[in-house]
Scaffold this motif. Structure first.
Motif, mmCIF file in Angstrom:
data_model
loop_
_atom_site.group_PDB
_atom_site.id
_atom_site.type_symbol
_atom_site.label_atom_id
_atom_site.label_comp_id
_atom_site.label_asym_id
_atom_site.label_seq_id
_atom_site.Cartn_x
_atom_site.Cartn_y
_atom_site.Cartn_z
ATOM 1 N N GLU A 190 4.889 7.636 -3.829
ATOM 2 C CA GLU A 190 5.813 6.445 -3.989
ATOM 3 C C GLU A 190 5.194 5.710 -5.445
ATOM 4 N N TRP A 191 4.228 5.826 -5.534
ATOM 5 C CA TRP A 191 3.721 5.216 -7.060
ATOM 6 C C TRP A 191 4.312 6.076 -8.138
ATOM 7 N N SER A 243 2.145 4.829 -1.131
ATOM 8 C CA SER A 243 1.467 6.124 -1.247
ATOM 9 C C SER A 243 1.609 6.380 -2.725
ATOM 10 N N LEU A 244 0.705 7.524 -2.987
ATOM 11 C CA LEU A 244 0.633 8.088 -4.502
ATOM 12 C C LEU A 244 2.008 8.650 -4.758
ATOM 13 N N GLU A 280 0.800 -1.125 0.067
ATOM 14 C CA GLU A 280 -0.178 -0.021 -0.071
ATOM 15 C C GLU A 280 0.739 1.486 0.055
#
Length: 120
Positions: free
Chosen positions: A50-51, A47-48, A45
């Motif tokens: 990290e994505w 974070s945005l 999961e």
């Protein structure tokens, strides 16, 4: 008329990707690694932000691998016999892929190692 040209251009681009997947073993290895990383991203999961870094790294590796494949094909087409300059060109293109992979591994390490520590 412009829409037709855009569709044709997209068709050629998509064909280039399909041919690269079909003919380039290393590209398929990078795609397999991409799948593993994306699955890990969902599991941990991330974070945005990290994505965003993960997809930047994935894109960097895939693009440099495609450029490397094209560079090698052009050199082999123009200069099929051995030549030191041709070897340098191909080695430098492969080196660009290696640099992109190292960057991707560093990004992946920064993002995923803290999540792995949480599991322990």
């Amino acid at each position: 008329m412009k829409d037709k040209k855009k569709k044709i251009g997209f068709s050629h681009a998509w064909n280039g990707i399909k041919e690269t997947v079909k003919n380039e073993y290393n590209f398929r290895i990078h795609l397999a690694a991409t799948l593993v990383v994306v699955v890990c991203g969902f599991i941990f999961e991330i974070s945005l932000l990290e994505w965003m870094f993960v997809f930047f790294a994935i894109g960097l590796v895939l693009v440099t691998e495609m450029i490397n494949s094209v560079t090698e094909a052009i050199v082999d087409y123009i200069k099929p016999e051995y030549h030191p300059q041709a070897k340098y060109i191909k080695d430098a293109a492969a080196g660009a892929v290696l640099i992109s992979v190292i960057i991707a591994v560093i990004i992946g390490t920064i993002i995923f190692i803290p999540s792995l520590y949480k599991l322990l």
